[in-house]
Design an enzyme around this catalytic site. Sequence first.
Site, mmCIF file in Angstrom:
data_model
loop_
_atom_site.group_PDB
_atom_site.id
_atom_site.type_symbol
_atom_site.label_atom_id
_atom_site.label_comp_id
_atom_site.label_asym_id
_atom_site.label_seq_id
_atom_site.Cartn_x
_atom_site.Cartn_y
_atom_site.Cartn_z
ATOM 1 N N ASP A 10 5.658 4.735 5.031
ATOM 2 C CA ASP A 10 6.604 3.801 5.635
ATOM 3 C C ASP A 10 6.763 2.520 4.825
ATOM 4 O OD1 ASP A 10 3.933 3.292 6.427
ATOM 5 O OD2 ASP A 10 4.571 2.124 8.160
ATOM 6 N N HIS A 11 6.042 2.442 3.708
ATOM 7 C CA HIS A 11 6.156 1.274 2.829
ATOM 8 C C HIS A 11 6.714 1.625 1.445
ATOM 9 C CE1 HIS A 11 3.776 -1.549 5.427
ATOM 10 N NE2 HIS A 11 3.465 -0.377 5.956
ATOM 11 N N ASP A 63 -0.588 -3.830 5.767
ATOM 12 C CA ASP A 63 -1.237 -3.406 7.003
ATOM 13 C C ASP A 63 -2.718 -3.763 6.940
ATOM 14 O OD1 ASP A 63 1.229 -2.379 7.423
ATOM 15 O OD2 ASP A 63 0.601 -0.289 7.655
ATOM 16 N N HIS A 117 6.153 -5.155 11.533
ATOM 17 C CA HIS A 117 5.445 -3.872 11.599
ATOM 18 C C HIS A 117 5.104 -3.543 13.056
ATOM 19 C CE1 HIS A 117 2.498 -0.713 10.395
ATOM 20 N NE2 HIS A 117 3.266 -0.637 9.321
ATOM 21 N N HIS A 126 1.155 3.985 1.957
ATOM 22 C CA HIS A 126 1.627 4.764 3.103
ATOM 23 C C HIS A 126 3.144 4.901 3.044
ATOM 24 C CE1 HIS A 126 -2.172 4.221 5.793
ATOM 25 N NE2 HIS A 126 -2.183 5.378 5.161
ATOM 26 N N HIS A 157 0.855 -1.191 0.000
ATOM 27 C CA HIS A 157 0.000 0.000 0.000
ATOM 28 C C HIS A 157 0.890 1.241 0.000
ATOM 29 C CE1 HIS A 157 0.833 -0.631 4.269
ATOM 30 N NE2 HIS A 157 0.384 0.580 4.544
ATOM 31 N N HIS A 181 -7.697 -1.894 5.706
ATOM 32 C CA HIS A 181 -6.807 -0.857 6.223
ATOM 33 C C HIS A 181 -7.400 0.508 5.898
ATOM 34 C CE1 HIS A 181 -3.192 0.626 7.964
ATOM 35 N NE2 HIS A 181 -2.667 1.091 6.847
#
Length: 313
Positions: free
Chosen positions: A67-68, A211, A269, A65, A63, A140
């Site tokens: 942090d990915h 997530d 995570h 976001h 996805h 999510h």
Amino acid sequence: MDFVLLGTGAGVPAKARNVTSIALQLLEERGTVWLFDCGEATQHQILKTAVKPRKVEKIFITHLHGDHIFGLPGFLSSRSFQGGVDKLTVYGPQGIDSFIKTSLQVSGTHLKYPLEIIEIEEGTVFEDEQFTVTAMSLDHGIYSIGYRVVEKDRPGSLLVDRLRSEGVKPGPLFKVLKNGQTVCLDDGRVINGKDYISAPKKGRIITILGDTRMCSNALILAESADFLVHEATFSAEESEMASAYYHSTTVQAAETALKAGAKHLILTHISSRYTPEDAERLKGESKAIFANTIMGEDLMAIKVPLYSEESDS
């Protein structure tokens, strides 16, 4: 086949955990590496491992976001300077194409290798003679994907001991027989290679989820998986917070693994609110429900063994 956990943290980098990225090394299977997510400083983490950027063949993004995905522009750029000339394919949700192309264009980055970006939804996103990769949506705050990697059954092994017991000497004939062909021996006997090959070796199943809160698609993706990589952002006592932020707890990850019949669970995570000293407690919460729990740690390497010919366990 083995995992190298490049980042096991959630949201922001912490002293003990970088943000999310996993390398699935398929060096024996196809001589390449697949990355799952590419958080900030993934390329820095790679420098601490034996993972070779030029070997990275595919990147699967769960996805969008930060942090990915914030490590993607740097990694893609550096790969050009580290001997990467072979095509690289990035799979991910709608928007990943724009993110990558804008980053490279604005920074004036020119890659020395072909880059393919495939925006995906649900279904089979990749298949060849070795592997099938299936994607399904999770639960999510934004569109998030889980991936199921299924290795196709491997051909059986040549039954060398049986051939020797029947007087067939090792040599070029063994290769012919391994290919399932028929040969005529010096003594006049005609034997069929197919009769001297063991049953196919069962392929392995790897599930890597983005997530998510607990959901039915996670169970489908994780069914009978040899390894399930599941987020465990929060501890068991913070289930309400986990739900509010569309994440899972250690216990919920364990329950998913148990219900799906997975063989091993890797927790990742992990929120930066937890210190390294908390890791054993968090693992214990999961192990109380699912015994084969592994607490993911940055730079941890985990071997994915082949099935033995005698057992499917």
